[in-house]
Design a protein around this motif. Structure first.
Motif, PDB file in Angstrom:
ATOM      1  N   THR A 122      -1.653  -2.625 -10.321  1.00  0.00           N
ATOM      2  CA  THR A 122      -1.878  -1.698  -9.497  1.00  0.00           C
ATOM      3  C   THR A 122      -3.193  -1.153  -9.515  1.00  0.00           C
ATOM      4  O   THR A 122      -3.688  -1.100 -10.630  1.00  0.00           O
ATOM      5  N   VAL A 123      -3.700  -0.971  -8.379  1.00  0.00           N
ATOM      6  CA  VAL A 123      -5.133  -0.532  -8.328  1.00  0.00           C
ATOM      7  C   VAL A 123      -5.150   0.701  -7.259  1.00  0.00           C
ATOM      8  O   VAL A 123      -4.212   0.826  -6.147  1.00  0.00           O
ATOM      9  N   GLY A 124      -6.271   1.523  -7.140  1.00  0.00           N
ATOM     10  CA  GLY A 124      -5.989   2.557  -6.238  1.00  0.00           C
ATOM     11  C   GLY A 124      -7.204   3.557  -6.528  1.00  0.00           C
ATOM     12  O   GLY A 124      -7.932   3.423  -7.726  1.00  0.00           O
ATOM     13  N   ILE A 131      -7.462   4.426 -10.019  1.00  0.00           N
ATOM     14  CA  ILE A 131      -6.144   4.306 -10.789  1.00  0.00           C
ATOM     15  C   ILE A 131      -6.059   2.629 -10.697  1.00  0.00           C
ATOM     16  O   ILE A 131      -6.036   1.864 -10.010  1.00  0.00           O
ATOM     17  N   GLU A 132      -6.143   2.184 -12.064  1.00  0.00           N
ATOM     18  CA  GLU A 132      -6.141   0.709 -12.143  1.00  0.00           C
ATOM     19  C   GLU A 132      -5.738   0.007 -13.404  1.00  0.00           C
ATOM     20  O   GLU A 132      -6.201   0.644 -14.534  1.00  0.00           O
ATOM     21  N   ASP A 133      -4.967  -0.877 -13.435  1.00  0.00           N
ATOM     22  CA  ASP A 133      -4.854  -1.857 -14.450  1.00  0.00           C
ATOM     23  C   ASP A 133      -5.237  -3.213 -14.350  1.00  0.00           C
ATOM     24  O   ASP A 133      -5.116  -4.293 -14.936  1.00  0.00           O
ATOM     25  N   ALA A 134      -6.167  -3.177 -13.047  1.00  0.00           N
ATOM     26  CA  ALA A 134      -6.726  -4.433 -12.571  1.00  0.00           C
ATOM     27  C   ALA A 134      -7.681  -4.948 -13.464  1.00  0.00           C
ATOM     28  O   ALA A 134      -8.097  -6.268 -13.650  1.00  0.00           O
ATOM     29  N   ASP A 135      -8.613  -4.217 -14.393  1.00  0.00           N
ATOM     30  CA  ASP A 135      -9.438  -4.819 -15.263  1.00  0.00           C
ATOM     31  C   ASP A 135      -8.765  -5.826 -15.901  1.00  0.00           C
ATOM     32  O   ASP A 135      -9.836  -6.525 -16.571  1.00  0.00           O
ATOM     33  N   VAL A 136      -7.697  -5.973 -16.434  1.00  0.00           N
ATOM     34  CA  VAL A 136      -7.256  -6.795 -17.288  1.00  0.00           C
ATOM     35  C   VAL A 136      -6.761  -8.041 -16.670  1.00  0.00           C
ATOM     36  O   VAL A 136      -6.338  -8.978 -17.155  1.00  0.00           O
ATOM     37  N   THR A 195       0.855  -1.199   0.070  1.00  0.00           N
ATOM     38  CA  THR A 195      -0.073   0.046   0.030  1.00  0.00           C
ATOM     39  C   THR A 195       0.960   1.413  -0.133  1.00  0.00           C
ATOM     40  O   THR A 195       1.914   1.300   0.748  1.00  0.00           O
ATOM     41  N   THR A 196       0.352   2.261  -0.707  1.00  0.00           N
ATOM     42  CA  THR A 196       1.059   3.533  -0.765  1.00  0.00           C
ATOM     43  C   THR A 196      -0.090   4.630  -0.680  1.00  0.00           C
ATOM     44  O   THR A 196      -0.895   4.669  -1.589  1.00  0.00           O
ATOM     45  N   SER A 197       0.262   5.689   0.200  1.00  0.00           N
ATOM     46  CA  SER A 197      -0.742   6.675   0.167  1.00  0.00           C
ATOM     47  C   SER A 197      -0.068   8.087   0.189  1.00  0.00           C
ATOM     48  O   SER A 197       0.981   8.314   0.975  1.00  0.00           O
ATOM     49  N   THR A 198      -0.366   8.874  -0.797  1.00  0.00           N
ATOM     50  CA  THR A 198       0.339  10.053  -0.773  1.00  0.00           C
ATOM     51  C   THR A 198      -0.844  11.145  -0.807  1.00  0.00           C
ATOM     52  O   THR A 198      -1.747  11.022  -1.367  1.00  0.00           O
ATOM     53  N   GLY A 199      -0.273  12.406  -0.227  1.00  0.00           N
ATOM     54  CA  GLY A 199      -1.203  13.523  -0.011  1.00  0.00           C
ATOM     55  C   GLY A 199      -0.530  14.539  -0.954  1.00  0.00           C
ATOM     56  O   GLY A 199       0.884  14.741  -1.187  1.00  0.00           O
ATOM     57  N   PHE A 200      -1.439  15.540  -1.777  1.00  0.00           N
ATOM     58  CA  PHE A 200      -0.998  16.555  -2.362  1.00  0.00           C
ATOM     59  C   PHE A 200      -1.223  17.990  -2.231  1.00  0.00           C
ATOM     60  O   PHE A 200      -1.066  18.954  -2.739  1.00  0.00           O
ATOM     61  N   GLY A 201      -1.795  18.065  -0.731  1.00  0.00           N
ATOM     62  CA  GLY A 201      -2.287  19.631  -0.273  1.00  0.00           C
ATOM     63  C   GLY A 201      -3.825  19.808  -0.910  1.00  0.00           C
ATOM     64  O   GLY A 201      -4.169  19.023  -1.775  1.00  0.00           O
ATOM     65  N   LEU A 202      -4.310  20.730  -0.198  1.00  0.00           N
ATOM     66  CA  LEU A 202      -5.514  21.095  -0.574  1.00  0.00           C
ATOM     67  C   LEU A 202      -6.609  19.967  -0.416  1.00  0.00           C
ATOM     68  O   LEU A 202      -7.524  19.980  -1.304  1.00  0.00           O
ATOM     69  N   GLY A 203      -6.277  19.344   0.460  1.00  0.00           N
ATOM     70  CA  GLY A 203      -7.468  18.022   0.501  1.00  0.00           C
ATOM     71  C   GLY A 203      -7.188  16.932  -0.383  1.00  0.00           C
ATOM     72  O   GLY A 203      -8.222  16.032  -0.651  1.00  0.00           O
ATOM     73  N   TYR A 207      -2.444   0.600  -4.549  1.00  0.00           N
ATOM     74  CA  TYR A 207      -2.278  -1.089  -3.871  1.00  0.00           C
ATOM     75  C   TYR A 207      -1.475  -1.730  -5.104  1.00  0.00           C
ATOM     76  O   TYR A 207      -2.052  -1.612  -6.220  1.00  0.00           O
ATOM     77  N   LYS A 208      -0.394  -2.211  -4.741  1.00  0.00           N
ATOM     78  CA  LYS A 208       0.159  -3.364  -5.817  1.00  0.00           C
ATOM     79  C   LYS A 208      -0.321  -4.658  -5.267  1.00  0.00           C
ATOM     80  O   LYS A 208       0.209  -4.795  -4.117  1.00  0.00           O
ATOM     81  N   VAL A 209      -0.731  -5.229  -6.017  1.00  0.00           N
ATOM     82  CA  VAL A 209      -1.259  -6.515  -5.662  1.00  0.00           C
ATOM     83  C   VAL A 209      -0.994  -7.881  -6.662  1.00  0.00           C
ATOM     84  O   VAL A 209      -0.645  -7.498  -7.769  1.00  0.00           O
TER      85      VAL A 209
END
Length: 98
Positions: free
Chosen positions: A60-62, A74-79, A12-20, A26-28
């Motif tokens: 990668t999904v997210g 964010i996903e390439d899991a569809d495939v 898991t990776t979580s990043t914030g960019f400011g302004l909420g 998730y790399k699975v």
């Protein structure tokens, strides 16, 4: 027939960019289990098998969020369902030859 997909490996990776705004990714490495139950009638079971296939490839999904509201996936899991199904078919053939 019943199929389920789970993720025995997840990073898991979580990043914030400011302004909420923030992004969670998730790399699975998915795995699929298919349970096959074949009945001729209510009492006669002619096929009872469970096959599991684990992917060696990561996906990668997210989701992106703005002020806590999901805005974009964010996903390439569809495939990944197609490679999992192909892996399951190969594993089933291998199991049937035993």
């Amino acid at each position: 027939m019943h199929a389920s997909v789970d993720y025995p490996y997840m990073e898991t990776t979580s990043t914030g960019f400011g302004l909420g705004t923030r992004s969670e990714t998730y790399k699975v490495e998915p795995a699929m289990t298919v349970d096959i139950r074949g009945h001729l009638d209510e009492d006669r079971l002619f096929w009872d098998q469970s096959v599991r296939y684990s992917s060696s490839k990561s996906f990668t999904v997210g989701t992106d969020y703005v002020l806590g509201i999901a805005t974009d996936r964010i996903e390439d899991a569809d495939v990944f369902l197609i490679p999992l199904a192909e892996g399951f078919a190969k594993q089933l053939r291998k199991d049937l030859k035993k």
